[in-house]
Design a protein around this motif. Structure first.
Motif, PDB file in Angstrom:
ATOM      1  N   SER A   1      24.760  -8.814   1.280  1.00 40.66           N
ATOM      2  CA  SER A   1      23.453  -9.465   1.185  1.00 40.66           C
ATOM      3  C   SER A   1      23.575 -10.984   1.210  1.00 40.66           C
ATOM      4  CB  SER A   1      22.736  -9.012  -0.082  1.00 40.66           C
ATOM      5  OG  SER A   1      23.456  -9.414  -1.226  1.00 40.66           O
ATOM      6  N   LEU A   2      24.659 -11.525   0.665  1.00 41.16           N
ATOM      7  CA  LEU A   2      24.848 -12.974   0.670  1.00 41.16           C
ATOM      8  C   LEU A   2      25.049 -13.499   2.094  1.00 41.16           C
ATOM      9  CD1 LEU A   2      25.003 -15.438  -1.130  1.00 41.16           C
ATOM     10  CD2 LEU A   2      27.430 -14.998  -1.450  1.00 41.16           C
ATOM     11  N   VAL A   3      25.799 -12.759   2.913  1.00 39.05           N
ATOM     12  CA  VAL A   3      25.975 -13.141   4.320  1.00 39.05           C
ATOM     13  C   VAL A   3      24.634 -13.107   5.044  1.00 39.05           C
ATOM     14  CG1 VAL A   3      27.018 -12.453   6.519  1.00 39.05           C
ATOM     15  CG2 VAL A   3      28.378 -12.382   4.438  1.00 39.05           C
ATOM     16  N   ASN A   4      23.855 -12.074   4.801  1.00 41.40           N
ATOM     17  CA  ASN A   4      22.551 -11.958   5.455  1.00 41.40           C
ATOM     18  C   ASN A   4      21.600 -13.060   5.009  1.00 41.40           C
ATOM     19  OD1 ASN A   4      23.409  -9.685   6.834  1.00 41.40           O
ATOM     20  ND2 ASN A   4      22.703  -8.297   5.234  1.00 41.40           N
ATOM     21  N   GLN A   5      21.578 -13.375   3.717  1.00 41.81           N
ATOM     22  CA  GLN A   5      20.687 -14.421   3.209  1.00 41.81           C
ATOM     23  C   GLN A   5      21.068 -15.790   3.759  1.00 41.81           C
ATOM     24  OE1 GLN A   5      20.744 -14.169  -1.048  1.00 41.81           O
ATOM     25  NE2 GLN A   5      19.545 -12.281  -1.112  1.00 41.81           N
TER      26      GLN A   5
ATOM     27  N   ILE B   1      38.152 -17.542  -2.098  1.00 42.47           N
ATOM     28  CA  ILE B   1      38.417 -16.962  -0.780  1.00 42.47           C
ATOM     29  C   ILE B   1      37.271 -16.053  -0.350  1.00 42.47           C
ATOM     30  CG2 ILE B   1      39.931 -15.373   0.479  1.00 42.47           C
ATOM     31  CD1 ILE B   1      42.268 -16.695  -1.002  1.00 42.47           C
ATOM     32  N   TYR B   2      36.728 -15.291  -1.285  1.00 39.36           N
ATOM     33  CA  TYR B   2      35.581 -14.427  -0.968  1.00 39.36           C
ATOM     34  C   TYR B   2      34.403 -15.261  -0.467  1.00 39.36           C
ATOM     35  CZ  TYR B   2      31.538 -11.452  -1.639  1.00 39.36           C
ATOM     36  OH  TYR B   2      30.369 -10.766  -1.444  1.00 39.36           O
ATOM     37  N   LEU B   3      34.087 -16.352  -1.162  1.00 34.53           N
ATOM     38  CA  LEU B   3      32.960 -17.186  -0.762  1.00 34.53           C
ATOM     39  C   LEU B   3      33.228 -17.906   0.558  1.00 34.53           C
ATOM     40  CD1 LEU B   3      31.825 -18.527  -4.230  1.00 34.53           C
ATOM     41  CD2 LEU B   3      30.688 -16.837  -2.788  1.00 34.53           C
ATOM     42  N   TRP B   4      34.471 -18.289   0.814  1.00 30.79           N
ATOM     43  CA  TRP B   4      34.807 -18.914   2.094  1.00 30.79           C
ATOM     44  C   TRP B   4      34.612 -17.928   3.238  1.00 30.79           C
ATOM     45  CZ3 TRP B   4      40.067 -21.063   0.026  1.00 30.79           C
ATOM     46  CH2 TRP B   4      39.825 -22.118  -0.849  1.00 30.79           C
ATOM     47  N   VAL B   5      34.997 -16.683   3.031  1.00 32.68           N
ATOM     48  CA  VAL B   5      34.811 -15.657   4.064  1.00 32.68           C
ATOM     49  C   VAL B   5      33.321 -15.393   4.284  1.00 32.68           C
ATOM     50  CG1 VAL B   5      35.187 -13.212   4.607  1.00 32.68           C
ATOM     51  CG2 VAL B   5      37.070 -14.595   3.759  1.00 32.68           C
ATOM     52  N   VAL B   6      32.545 -15.374   3.199  1.00 31.80           N
ATOM     53  CA  VAL B   6      31.100 -15.176   3.319  1.00 31.80           C
ATOM     54  C   VAL B   6      30.482 -16.306   4.135  1.00 31.80           C
ATOM     55  CG1 VAL B   6      28.946 -15.239   1.991  1.00 31.80           C
ATOM     56  CG2 VAL B   6      30.798 -13.740   1.274  1.00 31.80           C
ATOM     57  N   ILE B   7      30.868 -17.543   3.845  1.00 27.70           N
ATOM     58  CA  ILE B   7      30.339 -18.683   4.603  1.00 27.70           C
ATOM     59  C   ILE B   7      30.771 -18.592   6.058  1.00 27.70           C
ATOM     60  CG2 ILE B   7      30.602 -21.185   4.900  1.00 27.70           C
ATOM     61  CD1 ILE B   7      30.416 -21.385   1.853  1.00 27.70           C
ATOM     62  N   ASN B   8      31.996 -18.182   6.301  1.00 29.31           N
ATOM     63  CA  ASN B   8      32.485 -18.032   7.674  1.00 29.31           C
ATOM     64  C   ASN B   8      31.664 -16.990   8.431  1.00 29.31           C
ATOM     65  OD1 ASN B   8      34.239 -18.093   9.966  1.00 29.31           O
ATOM     66  ND2 ASN B   8      35.162 -16.235   9.181  1.00 29.31           N
ATOM     67  N   LYS B   9      31.374 -15.889   7.790  1.00 29.16           N
ATOM     68  CA  LYS B   9      30.640 -14.819   8.471  1.00 29.16           C
ATOM     69  C   LYS B   9      29.164 -15.153   8.646  1.00 29.16           C
ATOM     70  CE  LYS B   9      34.034 -12.158   9.178  1.00 29.16           C
ATOM     71  NZ  LYS B   9      34.472 -11.904  10.533  1.00 29.16           N
ATOM     72  N   ALA B  10      28.594 -15.945   7.745  1.00 29.97           N
ATOM     73  CA  ALA B  10      27.167 -16.251   7.821  1.00 29.97           C
ATOM     74  C   ALA B  10      26.862 -17.360   8.816  1.00 29.97           C
ATOM     75  CB  ALA B  10      26.650 -16.644   6.439  1.00 29.97           C
ATOM     76  N   TRP B  11      27.828 -18.227   9.090  1.00 26.70           N
ATOM     77  CA  TRP B  11      27.562 -19.374   9.955  1.00 26.70           C
ATOM     78  C   TRP B  11      27.833 -19.011  11.411  1.00 26.70           C
ATOM     79  CZ3 TRP B  11      29.664 -22.892  13.351  1.00 26.70           C
ATOM     80  CH2 TRP B  11      28.932 -24.064  13.526  1.00 26.70           C
ATOM     81  N   GLU B  12      26.928 -19.436  12.285  1.00 28.46           N
ATOM     82  CA  GLU B  12      27.087 -19.203  13.719  1.00 28.46           C
ATOM     83  C   GLU B  12      27.025 -20.532  14.443  1.00 28.46           C
ATOM     84  OE1 GLU B  12      24.062 -16.534  14.972  1.00 28.46           O
ATOM     85  OE2 GLU B  12      24.863 -14.855  13.844  1.00 28.46           O
ATOM     86  N   GLY B  13      27.906 -20.723  15.393  1.00 31.45           N
ATOM     87  CA  GLY B  13      27.895 -21.952  16.171  1.00 31.45           C
ATOM     88  C   GLY B  13      29.150 -22.058  17.023  1.00 31.45           C
ATOM     89  N   SER B  14      29.299 -23.215  17.645  1.00 32.25           N
ATOM     90  CA  SER B  14      30.436 -23.425  18.536  1.00 32.25           C
ATOM     91  C   SER B  14      31.716 -23.658  17.733  1.00 32.25           C
ATOM     92  CB  SER B  14      30.163 -24.627  19.453  1.00 32.25           C
ATOM     93  OG  SER B  14      30.117 -25.818  18.681  1.00 32.25           O
ATOM     94  N   LYS B  15      32.846 -23.607  18.437  1.00 29.66           N
ATOM     95  CA  LYS B  15      34.133 -23.802  17.775  1.00 29.66           C
ATOM     96  C   LYS B  15      34.282 -25.218  17.227  1.00 29.66           C
ATOM     97  CE  LYS B  15      36.651 -20.302  20.352  1.00 29.66           C
ATOM     98  NZ  LYS B  15      37.784 -20.008  21.232  1.00 29.66           N
ATOM     99  N   VAL B  16      33.787 -26.191  17.965  1.00 32.13           N
ATOM    100  CA  VAL B  16      33.884 -27.585  17.512  1.00 32.13           C
ATOM    101  C   VAL B  16      33.050 -27.785  16.251  1.00 32.13           C
ATOM    102  CG1 VAL B  16      33.342 -29.978  18.132  1.00 32.13           C
ATOM    103  CG2 VAL B  16      34.363 -28.455  19.814  1.00 32.13           C
ATOM    104  N   ASN B  17      31.847 -27.236  16.240  1.00 33.29           N
ATOM    105  CA  ASN B  17      31.007 -27.357  15.052  1.00 33.29           C
ATOM    106  C   ASN B  17      31.580 -26.576  13.874  1.00 33.29           C
ATOM    107  OD1 ASN B  17      29.237 -29.049  16.342  1.00 33.29           O
ATOM    108  ND2 ASN B  17      27.807 -27.423  16.909  1.00 33.29           N
TER     109      ASN B  17
END
Length: 175
Positions: A31-35, A91-107
């Protein structure tokens, strides 16, 4: 102490190698990734990086406060449990942020650089304090203070690289 740091470093290297598999298991129906993924402001790499910076600062100071409070208790080895839990939560929160964020490789690299720079700042401060270390009174042995600053610099450098690799180099897949 050296062996704990060594085994912790080996564990983090293994975790970085298998970060995509770990991320797939953690992010399924989260749910955190979705939010976070639905928030418009979070898709801006600068705002997401600043929120990651703030999250790292809050987790660091919260862990430091808990460890300071544990100094007054006589329970052996509980500080190691708290530090391991802090690493797992980070590490859990870093993975959540990684999965929730969408964008280019540079960004994504910008997001990772801004967010993990909190630990880079702590590493630089530790190294600076280590370099400018002087005795507080004549004849004081500064060896133990140097060792403490060395370990703090090492731990914050590992945290910087781990956060940067998890958030900056991982490919985000929407589940």
């Amino acid at each position: 102490m050296i062996s704990l740091l060594f085994f912790g470093l080996i564990g983090l290297v293994i975790m970085i190698i298998y970060k995509n598999r770990i991320g797939e298991h953690l992010a399924k129906n989260n749910s955190l990734v979705n939010q976070l993924g639905q928030r418009h402001w979070f898709q801006n790499q600068w705002l997401a990086g600043l929120s990651l910076f703030g999250l790292n600062a809050v987790l660091f100071f919260l862990t430091g406060g808990v460890l300071y409070g544990l100094m007054f208790l006589l329970i052996p080895y509980i500080h190691l449990v708290i530090m391991i839990l802090a690493v797992i939560v980070s590490i859990y929160l870093w993975v959540v942020i990684n999965k929730a964020w969408e964008g280019s490789k540079v960004n994504r690299l910008k997001l990772g650089a801004v967010g993990s720079s909190f630990y880079l700042i702590l590493t630089i401060v530790s190294i600076f304090m280590m370099i400018t270390l002087e005795p507080q009174y004549p004849g004081e042995d500064t060896f133990m203070r140097f060792i403490g600053l060395f370990f703090s610099g090492f731990v914050t450098a590992v945290a910087f690289f781990t956060c940067f690799f998890i958030t900056g180099f991982s490919k985000s897949r929407k589940n």
